[in-house]
Design a protein around this motif. Sequence first.
Motif, PDB file in Angstrom:
ATOM      1  N   ALA A 158       0.837  -1.196   0.000  1.00 29.47           N
ATOM      2  CA  ALA A 158       0.000   0.000   0.000  1.00 29.47           C
ATOM      3  C   ALA A 158       0.876   1.251   0.000  1.00 29.47           C
ATOM      4  CB  ALA A 158      -0.903   0.006   1.225  1.00 29.47           C
ATOM      5  N   PRO A 159       0.414   2.332  -0.626  1.00 32.66           N
ATOM      6  CA  PRO A 159       1.182   3.583  -0.594  1.00 32.66           C
ATOM      7  C   PRO A 159       1.325   4.057   0.853  1.00 32.66           C
ATOM      8  CG  PRO A 159      -1.037   3.966  -1.434  1.00 32.66           C
ATOM      9  CD  PRO A 159      -0.848   2.484  -1.369  1.00 32.66           C
ATOM     10  N   PRO A 160       2.446   4.656   1.208  1.00 33.90           N
ATOM     11  CA  PRO A 160       2.667   5.062   2.604  1.00 33.90           C
ATOM     12  C   PRO A 160       1.625   6.076   3.067  1.00 33.90           C
ATOM     13  CG  PRO A 160       4.293   6.059   1.147  1.00 33.90           C
ATOM     14  CD  PRO A 160       3.565   5.042   0.335  1.00 33.90           C
ATOM     15  N   PRO A 161       1.187   5.981   4.317  1.00 32.67           N
ATOM     16  CA  PRO A 161       0.185   6.933   4.825  1.00 32.67           C
ATOM     17  C   PRO A 161       0.763   8.336   4.956  1.00 32.67           C
ATOM     18  CG  PRO A 161       1.006   5.549   6.613  1.00 32.67           C
ATOM     19  CD  PRO A 161       1.571   4.986   5.343  1.00 32.67           C
ATOM     20  N   GLY A 209      -5.307   3.035  -0.235  1.00 31.19           N
ATOM     21  CA  GLY A 209      -4.627   4.333  -0.264  1.00 31.19           C
ATOM     22  C   GLY A 209      -5.164   5.385   0.665  1.00 31.19           C
ATOM     23  N   ALA A 210      -6.083   5.021   1.561  1.00 31.33           N
ATOM     24  CA  ALA A 210      -6.625   5.998   2.501  1.00 31.33           C
ATOM     25  C   ALA A 210      -5.593   6.386   3.548  1.00 31.33           C
ATOM     26  CB  ALA A 210      -7.870   5.437   3.183  1.00 31.33           C
ATOM     27  N   ASP A 211      -5.658   7.658   3.965  1.00 32.37           N
ATOM     28  CA  ASP A 211      -4.801   8.163   5.042  1.00 32.37           C
ATOM     29  C   ASP A 211      -5.598   8.356   6.331  1.00 32.37           C
ATOM     30  OD1 ASP A 211      -2.408   8.681   3.271  1.00 32.37           O
ATOM     31  OD2 ASP A 211      -3.867  10.014   2.319  1.00 32.37           O
ATOM     32  N   GLY A 212      -6.914   8.428   6.197  1.00 32.03           N
ATOM     33  CA  GLY A 212      -7.781   8.605   7.352  1.00 32.03           C
ATOM     34  C   GLY A 212      -9.104   7.892   7.129  1.00 32.03           C
ATOM     35  N   VAL A 213      -9.840   7.678   8.220  1.00 27.56           N
ATOM     36  CA  VAL A 213     -11.156   7.039   8.138  1.00 27.56           C
ATOM     37  C   VAL A 213     -12.116   7.749   9.074  1.00 27.56           C
ATOM     38  CG1 VAL A 213     -10.399   4.726   7.469  1.00 27.56           C
ATOM     39  CG2 VAL A 213     -10.484   5.347   9.889  1.00 27.56           C
TER      40      VAL A 213
END
Length: 393
Positions: free
Chosen positions: A152-155, A256-260
Motif C-alpha cells: 500500500a502507498p505510505p500513509p 490508499g486511505a490516510d484517514g477514516v
Amino acid sequence: MESLMHVGFRVRVSSDSINPNSRFKSFKYPSIPMDGRRNTVTSIRSQQSGTKDGPLIATATSDSVVEELKSKDWEIGVLKDEIAATQGIRIRRRPPTGPPLHYVGPFEFRLQNEGNTPRNILEEIVWNKDTEVTQLKEKKPIYTLKKALENAPPPRDFLGALKASYLRTGLPALIAEVKKASPSRGVIREDFNPVEVAQAYEKGGAACLSVLTDSKYFQGSFENLEAIRSAGVKCPLLCKEFIVDAWQLYYARTKGADGVLLIAAVLPDLDIKYMLKICKMIGLTALVEVHDENEMDRMLAIDGIELIGINNRNLETFEVDTSNTKRLLEGKRGETIRQKDILVVGESGLFTPADIAYVQEAGVKAVLVGESIVKQKDPTQGIRGLFGKDIAG
C-alpha cells in the motif's frame, strides 16, 4: 469410516453491561461436526447396507448447520445492540427480531415487520453495510489484507495537514468532499469525474480530501479513492465510509486511505477504542464524528482521540442545524477539548463565509464541506466563494 472433529464456541458477556433480563447473556454454539480431511463446515455421513444400491442415510445437512451458525451470529449482533443501547446508541447494527431471510425448501424470502424494517436512513445504511462487509470478508479474508498492506502507498499525515493549513491561513482548514450524490439531495453533480474534482479542490487550497466510498447510497467507490491517489493528488485522503467492522480499516488502508471516519452514533465505545488502536497501528488517522451531547461526552472520555467532527446534520432525520457546533463546544466540553488538544472539525450546513466564521468562532479549526463546493461548475471557485477569499498557498 471418515474421521470427524467437533468444535464448540461459547460467548460470555458481563451481565452488568446489558439488560439483566436479556436472554443473550450466555449461550453456547452447538457442537458442529467438521470433516477433518476436507476442512468443510459439516460432514454428511452415509451408510450403505446390502448392495451398492442400498439406502443412503444422512446424519447431518450442511444447509441446516450453516443456517444455525448464521442464527447464532445474528444473536451476537443483537447482544451488541443491547450493549450499545446502554450507551445511548439508537442505531441498531442488525434487525433485532431475527434474521430477515427465511427459507421454505429451496426458496428464500423476506418477511417485513416492525422489527426488521430500518427506523431511519442511517439504520438502513448500516444494515446494508453490515451485509456488504460480511460478503466482502468472505472474498477477501483479513490475512490477505494484512499482506496487501506491504504494497500500500505510505500513509500521509492527515492531522498534520489540517494543522499546517490552519496556521498558514488563519482560517479553518478545508477537508473538501469528493461526492456525487447523497440520500437527502440525490445526485449533486451530474458531470462527476472524481479525479478532476479532487484536482480542483487541491488547486483551490484544500488541506485534505474526503472521498465517499459507499456505492448504494452515495454513488461512491473505492475505485474513486484509488484513482485520486494514483493521479498524484498530494492532499491526504479520508475514506468516507460507514465503518461497522475493523476489516474495513485494513481495506481502506490498502486502497490508499490516510484517514477514516468513525461514527459515534453507530459504534459503541469498545469498538471505537479497538478501532483507534488498529488505526494507529496501520497508519490511519481517525476522524471521530459526533452529533449530540451524549456522543461528545462518550468520546471525550476515551483516550487517544485527536480529531473530532461535529456533524450539524442529524443522521437519523437528516435535518441540519449549524448551532449544533456551538452548543457542543460550550462550557466544560470546550474546556476539555482544549486541554486534550483535540482538533475539531465542523461538518454539514456550511455554504457561506458567514457560516465558516460562525463555526470558527465556536472553536473549530477545520471544516468538512462537500455539497456547497462540488455542485459548482468550477470547484476551485467554489472554495473561494465558501471562504470569501483565496485560501490557496
